[in-house]
Motif scaffolding. Sequence first.
Motif, PDB file in Angstrom:
ATOM      1  N   ALA A 287       0.829  -1.211   0.000  1.00 15.24           N
ATOM      2  CA  ALA A 287       0.000   0.000   0.000  1.00 15.24           C
ATOM      3  C   ALA A 287       0.863   1.262   0.000  1.00 15.24           C
ATOM      4  O   ALA A 287       0.550   2.251  -0.678  1.00 15.24           O
ATOM      5  CB  ALA A 287      -0.933  -0.007   1.206  1.00 15.24           C
ATOM      6  N   VAL A 288       1.959   1.235   0.742  1.00 12.85           N
ATOM      7  CA  VAL A 288       2.873   2.378   0.750  1.00 12.85           C
ATOM      8  C   VAL A 288       3.503   2.562  -0.628  1.00 12.85           C
ATOM      9  O   VAL A 288       3.579   3.679  -1.161  1.00 12.85           O
ATOM     10  CB  VAL A 288       3.962   2.197   1.825  1.00 12.85           C
ATOM     11  CG1 VAL A 288       5.065   3.240   1.643  1.00 12.85           C
ATOM     12  CG2 VAL A 288       3.359   2.315   3.220  1.00 12.85           C
ATOM     13  N   LEU A 289       3.944   1.471  -1.233  1.00 12.22           N
ATOM     14  CA  LEU A 289       4.556   1.571  -2.556  1.00 12.22           C
ATOM     15  C   LEU A 289       3.562   2.067  -3.593  1.00 12.22           C
ATOM     16  O   LEU A 289       3.914   2.854  -4.486  1.00 12.22           O
ATOM     17  CB  LEU A 289       5.141   0.221  -2.969  1.00 12.22           C
ATOM     18  CG  LEU A 289       6.336  -0.240  -2.138  1.00 12.22           C
ATOM     19  CD1 LEU A 289       6.748  -1.670  -2.515  1.00 12.22           C
ATOM     20  CD2 LEU A 289       7.525   0.703  -2.293  1.00 12.22           C
ATOM     21  N   LEU A 290       2.317   1.653  -3.474  1.00 14.69           N
ATOM     22  CA  LEU A 290       1.281   2.146  -4.388  1.00 14.69           C
ATOM     23  C   LEU A 290       1.038   3.636  -4.180  1.00 14.69           C
ATOM     24  O   LEU A 290       0.818   4.389  -5.141  1.00 14.69           O
ATOM     25  CB  LEU A 290      -0.020   1.359  -4.193  1.00 14.69           C
ATOM     26  CG  LEU A 290       0.021  -0.104  -4.654  1.00 14.69           C
ATOM     27  CD1 LEU A 290      -1.230  -0.830  -4.199  1.00 14.69           C
ATOM     28  CD2 LEU A 290       0.189  -0.201  -6.165  1.00 14.69           C
ATOM     29  N   ASP A 291       1.094   4.072  -2.929  1.00 15.26           N
ATOM     30  CA  ASP A 291       0.939   5.503  -2.668  1.00 15.26           C
ATOM     31  C   ASP A 291       2.105   6.296  -3.253  1.00 15.26           C
ATOM     32  O   ASP A 291       1.900   7.353  -3.859  1.00 15.26           O
ATOM     33  CB  ASP A 291       0.823   5.767  -1.165  1.00 15.26           C
ATOM     34  CG  ASP A 291       0.407   7.195  -0.880  1.00 15.26           C
ATOM     35  OD1 ASP A 291      -0.787   7.506  -1.039  1.00 15.26           O
ATOM     36  OD2 ASP A 291       1.278   8.020  -0.538  1.00 15.26           O
ATOM     37  N   ILE A 292       3.309   5.777  -3.108  1.00 16.09           N
ATOM     38  CA  ILE A 292       4.482   6.440  -3.691  1.00 16.09           C
ATOM     39  C   ILE A 292       4.327   6.540  -5.208  1.00 16.09           C
ATOM     40  O   ILE A 292       4.665   7.567  -5.816  1.00 16.09           O
ATOM     41  CB  ILE A 292       5.767   5.682  -3.302  1.00 16.09           C
ATOM     42  CG1 ILE A 292       6.047   5.871  -1.808  1.00 16.09           C
ATOM     43  CG2 ILE A 292       6.956   6.149  -4.145  1.00 16.09           C
ATOM     44  CD1 ILE A 292       7.167   5.000  -1.267  1.00 16.09           C
ATOM     45  N   ALA A 293       3.800   5.492  -5.815  1.00 18.96           N
ATOM     46  CA  ALA A 293       3.585   5.509  -7.264  1.00 18.96           C
ATOM     47  C   ALA A 293       2.645   6.632  -7.681  1.00 18.96           C
ATOM     48  O   ALA A 293       2.773   7.181  -8.784  1.00 18.96           O
ATOM     49  CB  ALA A 293       3.040   4.159  -7.732  1.00 18.96           C
TER      50      ALA A 293
END
Length: 243
Positions: free
Chosen positions: A234-240
């Motif tokens: 979820a964090v990586l998706l937010d960074i994306a």
Amino acid sequence: MEKKETFVLVHAAWLGGWQWDATARLLTGNGHKVFAPDLPGHGSDATPAAAIVMEHYVAAITTLLDSLDEPVILVGHSFNGITVSRVAELRPEKVRKLVFLTAFLLPQGASFLSAVQGVEGSSAVDHFYLSEDKTYAFVSEQEMHHAFAHDIPREAFDQAKAYIVPEPAAPLTYQLEVSDAVFGAIPKFYIECTEDHAIPLSVQRAMYTGKVKRSYLLNASHTPNFSQPEKLAAVLLDIASVQ
């Protein structure tokens, strides 16, 4: 429509691309492309540790990036924050964003060994040692679960332990070569892990404060890819999604 990204996920010391399996499934399930390579001497790569230097790690990732048409979100975990930093310096046009997962975000000229000098409160540093011939690095076996993954059951850690390899020692002495003009200009993100027994939270914050576009917090051990893959994804998706 949400833009689909390409993630390159670089594993930690002693591990391999396999550490990202659960997180990669979640990212690909959201339509993103994911690569999680094994660095030399790790995972399925059988290069002897004594033959490995940092340039081999860097070449493995730059070769992958050169094979891709699109720039990527490059993620480095733990020690290999150093590797992805050097890669970003050499291939800035291939790196859209740089992500450090409780990783070493170091300045020009620093090394892993210099960065851990004087660090207190790290189970990994306190129980770190080299093989007699100085080609491998280890953390004592009885301390590994506590140092790296205390928030997963001991039984699960013991199953993963079969895939843990001795860490080549030479890259640990590599002095990072980066510049403000190139590396400094790439958007950086840091994912801190508050329960990390390997890189204490105070050390993480000292490394990234003032250097990143945004930081994220996980209440996790050094390896949230094992204990909290959904939250990590979820964090990586937010960074994306960050513009």
